[in-house]
Design an enzyme around this catalytic site. Structure first.
Site, PDB file in Angstrom:
ATOM      1  N   LYS A  89     -14.169   1.020  -0.525  1.00 60.24           N
ATOM      2  CA  LYS A  89     -13.667   1.147  -1.770  1.00 60.24           C
ATOM      3  C   LYS A  89     -13.146  -0.676  -0.838  1.00 60.24           C
ATOM      4  O   LYS A  89     -13.539  -0.903   0.026  1.00 60.24           O
ATOM      5  CB  LYS A  89     -12.293   1.341  -0.496  1.00 60.24           C
ATOM      6  CG  LYS A  89     -10.745   0.507  -1.228  1.00 60.24           C
ATOM      7  CD  LYS A  89      -9.682   1.557  -0.040  1.00 60.24           C
ATOM      8  CE  LYS A  89      -8.193   1.002  -0.375  1.00 60.24           C
ATOM      9  NZ  LYS A  89      -7.691   1.709  -0.064  1.00 60.24           N
TER      10      LYS A  89
ATOM     11  N   ASP B 117      -8.186   6.213   4.553  1.00 58.63           N
ATOM     12  CA  ASP B 117      -8.821   4.690   4.187  1.00 58.63           C
ATOM     13  C   ASP B 117      -9.168   4.050   5.811  1.00 58.63           C
ATOM     14  O   ASP B 117      -8.080   3.103   5.741  1.00 58.63           O
ATOM     15  CB  ASP B 117      -7.681   4.511   3.131  1.00 58.63           C
ATOM     16  CG  ASP B 117      -7.637   5.416   1.409  1.00 58.63           C
ATOM     17  OD1 ASP B 117      -8.247   6.709   1.738  1.00 58.63           O
ATOM     18  OD2 ASP B 117      -7.333   4.323   0.357  1.00 58.63           O
TER      19      ASP B 117
ATOM     20  N   LYS C 143     -13.626   3.449  -4.886  1.00 61.57           N
ATOM     21  CA  LYS C 143     -12.357   2.863  -4.991  1.00 61.57           C
ATOM     22  C   LYS C 143     -11.869   1.227  -5.276  1.00 61.57           C
ATOM     23  O   LYS C 143     -12.533   0.451  -4.664  1.00 61.57           O
ATOM     24  CB  LYS C 143     -11.404   3.428  -4.065  1.00 61.57           C
ATOM     25  CG  LYS C 143     -10.101   3.038  -4.455  1.00 61.57           C
ATOM     26  CD  LYS C 143      -9.368   3.960  -3.290  1.00 61.57           C
ATOM     27  CE  LYS C 143      -7.504   3.014  -3.084  1.00 61.57           C
ATOM     28  NZ  LYS C 143      -7.142   4.274  -1.906  1.00 61.57           N
TER      29      LYS C 143
END
Length: 253
Positions: free
Chosen positions: A170, A106, A202
């Site tokens: 995300k 991430d 996300k």
């Protein structure tokens, strides 16, 4: 059990399957990470992934294997949370995390550069990180939508990440005042659809209950189609969501 309870039970199980169970606290220790893993009840269901700081990747990988939770991915963060670390340091952190067993990275995009009118630097961070990840490790790019704020800037950051090779985009680090919002989610999902690339989404930060997951799931189904909403394409990054899920499932059992 009433039909309403059955429906809520199903929604809770679905939220669990879409969740990256997360601990990104400054005071995290091996013991606290293991305690988080102890909260997982395989009979209720397994989360999609565990998201932790890089120093806990190897621990999580070993613990998940010991518990027989082989389907649960291990995710970690890079360039976190500021998005301002030197590129080579970010890439070295990525390489080490993969060596330690990370399945997903991430990455915080240098989102301040997007706001300053520099799309090239964020593109380079994403592209270079994806080159390190290769095909076997998913790259989830955090655009920090709550700081970007303006819809056109959120859309631009999403496009940069998608075109540079992100596997997911995300919303947030969870470390700023405004994290996941439904408006940002809808913009980001719309950019995934417009770019027509196999990229997931996300929502992270602030999604604490099963009820709060529902608008995001509904938006994704509306924009991308119901069959698209699965752990391969759609996640929640959450720490406290598991408690609400477990309470609902316990009440229903």
């Amino acid at each position: 059990m009433s039909s309403t309870r059955v429906n809520l039970h199903e929604k809770a199980k679905r939220a669990l399957e879409l969740m990256d169970l997360t601990s990104l606290n400054e005071h995290d220790t091996n013991e606290s990470i293991i305690a988080m893993l102890d909260e997982i009840d395989a009979e209720a269901g397994l989360p999609a992934a565990i998201c932790v700081y890089p120093q806990f990747v190897a621990l999580c990988k070993a613990q998940l294997q010991q518990r027989g939770f082989d389907s649960v991915k291990v995710a970690t963060v890079t360039n976190f949370p500021s998005g301002k670390e030197p590129l080579e340091a970010v890439l070295e952190q990525t390489r080490q995390a993969i060596t330690d067993g990370a399945d997903e990275i991430d990455l915080v995009m240098p989102y301040s550069q997007v706001m300053m009118g520099d799309p090239d630097t964020p593109w380079q961070y994403v592209r270079s990180s994806k080159d390190v990840c290769g095909d076997k490790v998913h790259l989830k790019v955090i655009i920090e939508s709550g700081v970007l704020s303006e819809p056109d800037v959120i859309a631009q950051a999403s496009d940069i990440a998608i075109l540079a090779g992100a596997d997911f985009i995300k919303t947030s680090t969870g470390k700023v005042p405004v994290n996941a919002t439904l408006q940002a989610a809808e913009i980001m999902l719309s950019r995934i659809k417009a770019n027509n690339k196999p990229v997931g989404f996300k929502a992270a930060g602030g999604v604490k209950t099963v009820a709060e997951t529902l608008p995001y799931i509904n938006a994704a189904e509306s924009i991308m189609g119901a069959s698209w909403v699965n752990a391969g394409h759609f996640r929640f990054g959450a720490s406290s969501l598991l408690a609400d899920i477990k309470a609902i499932l316990a009440e229903a059992s």
